[in-house]
Design a protein around this motif. Structure first.
Motif, PDB file in Angstrom:
ATOM      1  N   TYR A 152       0.788  -1.100  -0.063  1.00  0.00           N
ATOM      2  CA  TYR A 152       0.024  -0.223   0.032  1.00  0.00           C
ATOM      3  C   TYR A 152       0.711   1.292   0.018  1.00  0.00           C
ATOM      4  O   TYR A 152       2.036   1.226   0.585  1.00  0.00           O
ATOM      5  N   VAL A 153       0.309   2.400  -0.516  1.00  0.00           N
ATOM      6  CA  VAL A 153       0.621   3.679  -0.244  1.00  0.00           C
ATOM      7  C   VAL A 153      -0.299   4.580   0.419  1.00  0.00           C
ATOM      8  O   VAL A 153      -1.418   4.561  -0.051  1.00  0.00           O
ATOM      9  N   ARG A 154       0.176   5.466   1.318  1.00  0.00           N
ATOM     10  CA  ARG A 154      -0.951   6.356   1.977  1.00  0.00           C
ATOM     11  C   ARG A 154      -0.465   7.887   1.224  1.00  0.00           C
ATOM     12  O   ARG A 154       0.633   8.358   1.385  1.00  0.00           O
ATOM     13  N   LEU A 155      -1.746   8.091   0.471  1.00  0.00           N
ATOM     14  CA  LEU A 155      -1.709   9.328   0.007  1.00  0.00           C
ATOM     15  C   LEU A 155      -2.585  10.330   0.539  1.00  0.00           C
ATOM     16  O   LEU A 155      -3.549   9.920   1.157  1.00  0.00           O
ATOM     17  N   THR A 156      -2.123  11.617   0.347  1.00  0.00           N
ATOM     18  CA  THR A 156      -3.036  12.793   0.795  1.00  0.00           C
ATOM     19  C   THR A 156      -3.176  13.776  -0.291  1.00  0.00           C
ATOM     20  O   THR A 156      -2.241  14.139  -0.779  1.00  0.00           O
ATOM     21  N   ASN A 157      -4.301  14.451  -0.324  1.00  0.00           N
ATOM     22  CA  ASN A 157      -4.577  15.380  -1.247  1.00  0.00           C
ATOM     23  C   ASN A 157      -4.397  16.778  -0.653  1.00  0.00           C
ATOM     24  O   ASN A 157      -5.320  16.933   0.233  1.00  0.00           O
ATOM     25  N   LEU A 158      -3.506  17.399  -0.786  1.00  0.00           N
ATOM     26  CA  LEU A 158      -3.127  18.523  -0.152  1.00  0.00           C
ATOM     27  C   LEU A 158      -3.995  19.955  -0.729  1.00  0.00           C
ATOM     28  O   LEU A 158      -3.893  20.991  -0.106  1.00  0.00           O
ATOM     29  N   CYS A 159      -4.597  19.813  -1.735  1.00  0.00           N
ATOM     30  CA  CYS A 159      -5.442  20.839  -2.418  1.00  0.00           C
ATOM     31  C   CYS A 159      -6.841  20.736  -1.622  1.00  0.00           C
ATOM     32  O   CYS A 159      -7.442  19.773  -1.842  1.00  0.00           O
ATOM     33  N   ALA A 160      -7.180  22.000  -1.234  1.00  0.00           N
ATOM     34  CA  ALA A 160      -8.606  21.752  -0.563  1.00  0.00           C
ATOM     35  C   ALA A 160      -9.671  22.198  -1.365  1.00  0.00           C
ATOM     36  O   ALA A 160     -10.890  21.960  -1.138  1.00  0.00           O
ATOM     37  N   LYS A 161      -9.502  22.705  -2.849  1.00  0.00           N
ATOM     38  CA  LYS A 161     -10.435  23.087  -3.715  1.00  0.00           C
ATOM     39  C   LYS A 161     -10.755  22.288  -4.831  1.00  0.00           C
ATOM     40  O   LYS A 161     -11.376  22.474  -5.623  1.00  0.00           O
ATOM     41  N   ARG A 162      -9.816  21.190  -5.098  1.00  0.00           N
ATOM     42  CA  ARG A 162      -9.935  20.390  -6.267  1.00  0.00           C
ATOM     43  C   ARG A 162      -9.438  18.874  -5.915  1.00  0.00           C
ATOM     44  O   ARG A 162      -8.508  18.757  -5.072  1.00  0.00           O
ATOM     45  N   PRO A 163     -10.210  18.049  -6.623  1.00  0.00           N
ATOM     46  CA  PRO A 163      -9.580  16.714  -6.609  1.00  0.00           C
ATOM     47  C   PRO A 163      -8.187  16.615  -7.223  1.00  0.00           C
ATOM     48  O   PRO A 163      -7.693  17.488  -8.316  1.00  0.00           O
ATOM     49  N   ALA A 164      -7.347  15.676  -6.977  1.00  0.00           N
ATOM     50  CA  ALA A 164      -6.073  15.290  -7.559  1.00  0.00           C
ATOM     51  C   ALA A 164      -5.978  13.967  -8.137  1.00  0.00           C
ATOM     52  O   ALA A 164      -6.422  13.191  -7.663  1.00  0.00           O
ATOM     53  N   CYS A 165      -5.172  14.090  -9.414  1.00  0.00           N
ATOM     54  CA  CYS A 165      -4.847  12.651  -9.883  1.00  0.00           C
ATOM     55  C   CYS A 165      -3.403  12.242  -9.856  1.00  0.00           C
ATOM     56  O   CYS A 165      -2.640  13.155  -9.615  1.00  0.00           O
ATOM     57  N   TYR A 166      -2.973  11.055  -9.722  1.00  0.00           N
ATOM     58  CA  TYR A 166      -1.802  10.471  -9.503  1.00  0.00           C
ATOM     59  C   TYR A 166      -1.473   9.292 -10.467  1.00  0.00           C
ATOM     60  O   TYR A 166      -2.477   8.907 -10.935  1.00  0.00           O
ATOM     61  N   THR A 167      -0.360   8.980 -10.433  1.00  0.00           N
ATOM     62  CA  THR A 167       0.255   7.701 -11.166  1.00  0.00           C
ATOM     63  C   THR A 167       1.265   7.003 -10.140  1.00  0.00           C
ATOM     64  O   THR A 167       2.081   7.768  -9.600  1.00  0.00           O
ATOM     65  N   ILE A 168       1.021   5.687  -9.785  1.00  0.00           N
ATOM     66  CA  ILE A 168       2.160   4.998  -9.046  1.00  0.00           C
ATOM     67  C   ILE A 168       3.038   4.395 -10.126  1.00  0.00           C
ATOM     68  O   ILE A 168       2.288   3.437 -10.518  1.00  0.00           O
ATOM     69  N   VAL A 169       4.311   4.734  -9.999  1.00  0.00           N
ATOM     70  CA  VAL A 169       4.937   4.215 -11.080  1.00  0.00           C
ATOM     71  C   VAL A 169       5.651   2.864 -10.484  1.00  0.00           C
ATOM     72  O   VAL A 169       6.332   2.732  -9.327  1.00  0.00           O
ATOM     73  N   ILE A 170       5.501   1.848 -10.909  1.00  0.00           N
ATOM     74  CA  ILE A 170       6.135   0.623 -10.500  1.00  0.00           C
ATOM     75  C   ILE A 170       7.083  -0.062 -11.657  1.00  0.00           C
ATOM     76  O   ILE A 170       6.423  -0.251 -12.715  1.00  0.00           O
ATOM     77  N   TYR A 195       7.839   5.565  -7.342  1.00  0.00           N
ATOM     78  CA  TYR A 195       7.508   6.937  -6.688  1.00  0.00           C
ATOM     79  C   TYR A 195       6.171   7.036  -7.191  1.00  0.00           C
ATOM     80  O   TYR A 195       5.610   6.329  -7.801  1.00  0.00           O
ATOM     81  N   VAL A 196       5.744   8.375  -6.758  1.00  0.00           N
ATOM     82  CA  VAL A 196       4.045   8.711  -7.188  1.00  0.00           C
ATOM     83  C   VAL A 196       4.428   9.963  -7.649  1.00  0.00           C
ATOM     84  O   VAL A 196       4.783  10.927  -7.162  1.00  0.00           O
ATOM     85  N   LYS A 197       3.393  10.156  -8.938  1.00  0.00           N
ATOM     86  CA  LYS A 197       3.624  11.388  -9.573  1.00  0.00           C
ATOM     87  C   LYS A 197       2.200  12.076  -9.778  1.00  0.00           C
ATOM     88  O   LYS A 197       1.357  11.202  -9.998  1.00  0.00           O
ATOM     89  N   ASN A 198       2.480  13.337  -9.593  1.00  0.00           N
ATOM     90  CA  ASN A 198       1.056  13.901 -10.002  1.00  0.00           C
ATOM     91  C   ASN A 198       0.741  14.173 -11.402  1.00  0.00           C
ATOM     92  O   ASN A 198       1.704  14.207 -12.223  1.00  0.00           O
ATOM     93  N   VAL A 199      -0.342  13.898 -12.016  1.00  0.00           N
ATOM     94  CA  VAL A 199      -0.742  13.832 -13.400  1.00  0.00           C
ATOM     95  C   VAL A 199      -2.003  15.041 -13.502  1.00  0.00           C
ATOM     96  O   VAL A 199      -2.903  15.066 -12.531  1.00  0.00           O
ATOM     97  N   PRO A 200      -2.316  15.514 -14.496  1.00  0.00           N
ATOM     98  CA  PRO A 200      -3.501  16.279 -14.697  1.00  0.00           C
ATOM     99  C   PRO A 200      -4.702  15.604 -14.955  1.00  0.00           C
ATOM    100  O   PRO A 200      -4.571  14.302 -15.267  1.00  0.00           O
ATOM    101  N   CYS A 201      -5.654  15.981 -14.222  1.00  0.00           N
ATOM    102  CA  CYS A 201      -7.018  15.047 -14.292  1.00  0.00           C
ATOM    103  C   CYS A 201      -7.718  15.288 -15.490  1.00  0.00           C
ATOM    104  O   CYS A 201      -7.756  16.491 -16.291  1.00  0.00           O
TER     105      CYS A 201
END
Length: 103
Positions: free
Chosen positions: A49-67, A97-103
């Motif tokens: 598992y990886v524990r992720l937090t969305n730090l943006c309070a006004k928008r959803p966030a998208c991510y990619t877990i690189v394996i 790592y985990v990278k931020n990607v556009p939604c």
């Protein structure tokens, strides 16, 4: 001579103005909001598992877990949420790592 010099100066000015106009657009295309933050990588039983937090309070966030050598996992976090995301088994490779990607 003046004609050649004026053509050269005009070409340089036009080239510089095109560069200044294109640069912000290129930077805006590459800019992705840095909302997803990794809190921890951990194993629970036979799962990774990886524990992720969305730090943006006004928008959803998208991510990619690189394996390594596997298909990357994609996901989305709602605003202000912390979530444990399952990305594989303990027998498989760890995420790089985990990278931020556009939604």
């Amino acid at each position: 001579m003046r004609k050649i010099l004026s053509i050269a100066v005009t070409g340089a000015v036009c080239g510089a103005s095109l560069t200044l106009v294109a640069a912000p657009q290129a930077m805006a295309a590459e800019h992705v909001p840095r909302c997803v933050k990794v809190r921890a990588f951990f194993d629970r039983g036979a799962q990774r598992y990886v524990r992720l937090t969305n730090l943006c309070a006004k928008r959803p966030a998208c991510y990619t877990i690189v394996i390594p050598q596997h298909a990357d996992r994609h996901g989305r976090l709602l605003k202000g949420v912390t979530k444990d995301v399952l990305y594989g088994t303990a027998a498989g490779p760890r995420a790089l790592y985990v990278k931020n990607v556009p939604c």
